[in-house]
Design a protein around this motif. Structure first.
Motif, PDB file in Angstrom:
ATOM      1  N   SER A   1     -44.968  -3.591  90.429  1.00  9.62           N
ATOM      2  CA  SER A   1     -43.813  -4.506  91.007  1.00  9.62           C
ATOM      3  C   SER A   1     -44.463  -5.550  91.700  1.00  9.62           C
ATOM      4  O   SER A   1     -43.878  -6.815  91.439  1.00  9.62           O
ATOM      5  N   GLU A   2     -45.516  -5.389  92.405  1.00 17.65           N
ATOM      6  CA  GLU A   2     -46.054  -6.419  92.847  1.00 17.65           C
ATOM      7  C   GLU A   2     -46.599  -7.596  91.756  1.00 17.65           C
ATOM      8  O   GLU A   2     -46.592  -8.935  91.871  1.00 17.65           O
ATOM      9  N   THR A   3     -47.274  -6.998  90.731  1.00 18.69           N
ATOM     10  CA  THR A   3     -47.745  -7.870  89.523  1.00 18.69           C
ATOM     11  C   THR A   3     -46.442  -8.530  89.030  1.00 18.69           C
ATOM     12  O   THR A   3     -46.482  -9.700  88.689  1.00 18.69           O
ATOM     13  N   VAL A   4     -45.465  -8.014  88.691  1.00 18.80           N
ATOM     14  CA  VAL A   4     -44.026  -8.717  88.381  1.00 18.80           C
ATOM     15  C   VAL A   4     -43.532  -9.569  89.179  1.00 18.80           C
ATOM     16  O   VAL A   4     -43.371 -10.798  88.708  1.00 18.80           O
ATOM     17  N   GLU A   5     -43.569  -9.561  90.360  1.00 16.29           N
ATOM     18  CA  GLU A   5     -43.190 -10.328  91.440  1.00 16.29           C
ATOM     19  C   GLU A   5     -44.060 -11.578  91.433  1.00 16.29           C
ATOM     20  O   GLU A   5     -43.598 -12.649  91.458  1.00 16.29           O
ATOM     21  N   LEU A   6     -45.365 -11.635  91.259  1.00 18.10           N
ATOM     22  CA  LEU A   6     -46.322 -12.607  91.227  1.00 18.10           C
ATOM     23  C   LEU A   6     -46.104 -13.451  90.001  1.00 18.10           C
ATOM     24  O   LEU A   6     -46.071 -14.693  90.080  1.00 18.10           O
ATOM     25  N   ILE A   7     -45.863 -12.764  88.996  1.00 15.18           N
ATOM     26  CA  ILE A   7     -45.469 -13.577  87.525  1.00 15.18           C
ATOM     27  C   ILE A   7     -44.327 -14.399  87.605  1.00 15.18           C
ATOM     28  O   ILE A   7     -44.256 -15.325  87.195  1.00 15.18           O
TER      29      ILE A   7
ATOM     30  N   ARG B   1     -53.342  -3.782  89.441  1.00 19.52           N
ATOM     31  CA  ARG B   1     -54.327  -4.789  90.430  1.00 19.52           C
ATOM     32  C   ARG B   1     -55.736  -5.205  89.813  1.00 19.52           C
ATOM     33  O   ARG B   1     -55.671  -4.865  88.354  1.00 19.52           O
ATOM     34  N   GLY B   2     -56.578  -6.068  90.292  1.00 21.81           N
ATOM     35  CA  GLY B   2     -57.870  -6.176  89.944  1.00 21.81           C
ATOM     36  C   GLY B   2     -57.698  -7.168  88.499  1.00 21.81           C
ATOM     37  O   GLY B   2     -56.889  -7.930  88.324  1.00 21.81           O
ATOM     38  N   ILE B   3     -58.502  -6.629  87.419  1.00 26.03           N
ATOM     39  CA  ILE B   3     -58.660  -7.293  86.395  1.00 26.03           C
ATOM     40  C   ILE B   3     -57.226  -7.255  85.425  1.00 26.03           C
ATOM     41  O   ILE B   3     -56.866  -8.388  84.741  1.00 26.03           O
ATOM     42  N   GLY B   4     -56.712  -6.137  85.317  1.00 26.88           N
ATOM     43  CA  GLY B   4     -55.452  -6.102  84.708  1.00 26.88           C
ATOM     44  C   GLY B   4     -54.220  -7.075  85.379  1.00 26.88           C
ATOM     45  O   GLY B   4     -53.464  -7.250  84.506  1.00 26.88           O
ATOM     46  N   GLN B   5     -54.296  -6.914  86.612  1.00 28.90           N
ATOM     47  CA  GLN B   5     -53.278  -7.833  87.290  1.00 28.90           C
ATOM     48  C   GLN B   5     -53.404  -9.087  86.852  1.00 28.90           C
ATOM     49  O   GLN B   5     -52.598 -10.169  86.376  1.00 28.90           O
ATOM     50  N   SER B   6     -54.854  -9.771  86.839  1.00 26.56           N
ATOM     51  CA  SER B   6     -55.039 -11.075  86.802  1.00 26.56           C
ATOM     52  C   SER B   6     -54.777 -11.414  85.174  1.00 26.56           C
ATOM     53  O   SER B   6     -54.256 -12.487  84.616  1.00 26.56           O
ATOM     54  N   ILE B   7     -55.073 -10.325  84.071  1.00 28.88           N
ATOM     55  CA  ILE B   7     -54.921 -10.604  82.682  1.00 28.88           C
ATOM     56  C   ILE B   7     -53.199 -10.711  82.475  1.00 28.88           C
ATOM     57  O   ILE B   7     -52.890 -11.664  82.000  1.00 28.88           O
ATOM     58  N   ALA B   8     -52.551  -9.989  83.302  1.00 25.72           N
ATOM     59  CA  ALA B   8     -51.060 -10.058  83.183  1.00 25.72           C
ATOM     60  C   ALA B   8     -50.433 -11.384  83.617  1.00 25.72           C
ATOM     61  O   ALA B   8     -49.613 -12.134  82.811  1.00 25.72           O
TER      62      ALA B   8
END
Length: 273
Positions: A49-55, A21-28
């Motif tokens: 998993s949400e971060t992976v899906e967004l990417i 979430r947050g900064i880490g998610q945006s960096i990824a």
């Protein structure tokens, strides 16, 4: 924020901790948008998993591993899995951190130790494990997410502030030891960032002020997570090939002003007139 059209990290492999979430998610997301395949790391697989899906929805490549970065066994496991998949690690972003403590006279030793275990020891363990691989390849970029709290007091967060100062100091020492092997080490120090934590700890009036007329900050607003991600991506790229040992402050100008003159009962008498 406007996205650039070129991919500075094409073919590279990156690890981002605290990426759920947050900064880490945006960096990824930003690293993936620039061409890197990203391993997102955190305690819980759900947010990762949400971060992976967004990417992946944006056409990038990512995968997730759950791990406690304060555990030597977990760090060794995730580093081994990353190297088994990639054979090399080009970028490490140490973003994972805890930020939850009472005021100084109430905080207990266990809370202080927990802050240091994750924010400092975890950063150390990840850095050391990944740096060993980078040294063998004679290249790599390690970026710690520090904070303006490393530069001055900002509320009742004694342990957190101390850990961020330690992270900046660690980066300097790592720089001296690792530069000869082609490994760069830097920090990015966010100011007040528009994240869930700010929303949870602000009243509607305070939040509106920070978002639209933050008078303490020269740019008059909160920093967006994507703006931190842009700074991290720059430091990770070859465009920053001569930059190491630095703590890049991304705070909208907040720390450029000591805020002394503005708090006086009336204006000082100008000199030179």
């Amino acid at each position: 924020m406007k996205q650039l059209n070129y991919r500075r990290l094409e073919g590279q492999h990156a690890i981002v901790t605290g990426a759920g979430r947050g900064i880490g998610q945006s960096i990824a997301q930003k690293l993936a948008a620039e061409g890197a395949e990203v391993l997102v790391v955190g305690r819980a697989l759900g947010p990762l998993s949400e971060t992976v899906e967004l990417i992946e929805e944006a056409g990038g490549r990512a995968w997730a591993l759950s791990a406690d970065i304060s555990s030597e066994q977990d760090v060794q496991r995730l580093t081994t899995e990353a190297l088994d998949r990639w054979s090399r690690i080009d970028i490490l972003v140490n973003n994972a951190a805890v930020f939850d403590e009472p005021p100084f006279l109430e905080v207990d030793a266990a809370t202080v130790r927990r802050n240091f275990d994750i924010n400092v020891v975890g950063t150390f363990l990840m850095s050391q494990a990944v740096a060993r691989s980078m040294v063998s390849n004679r290249s790599g970029s390690i970026i710690h997410i520090s904070s303006i709290d490393a530069l001055g007091a900002d509320g009742p967060v004694t342990a957190y502030s101390a850990t961020k100062a330690a992270v900046v100091s660690m980066a300097r020492t790592m720089t001296i030891e690792l530069a000869q092997f082609g490994v760069r080490v830097n920090c990015v120090a966010p100011g007040f960032v528009n994240t869930d934590m700010v929303h949870k700890t602000s009243t509607p009036n305070v939040l509106d002020h920070m978002l639209n007329d933050f008078t303490r900050v020269p740019i008059r607003r909160l920093i967006e997570p994507e703006e931190i991600a842009a700074a991290v991506t720059f430091l990770a790229s070859d465009e920053a090939s001569a930059i190491t040992g630095q703590n890049l402050v991304v705070d909208g100008g907040l720390t450029s002003n000591l805020f002394v003159m503005e708090t006086l009962p009336e204006s000082m008498i100008p000199l030179g007139q």
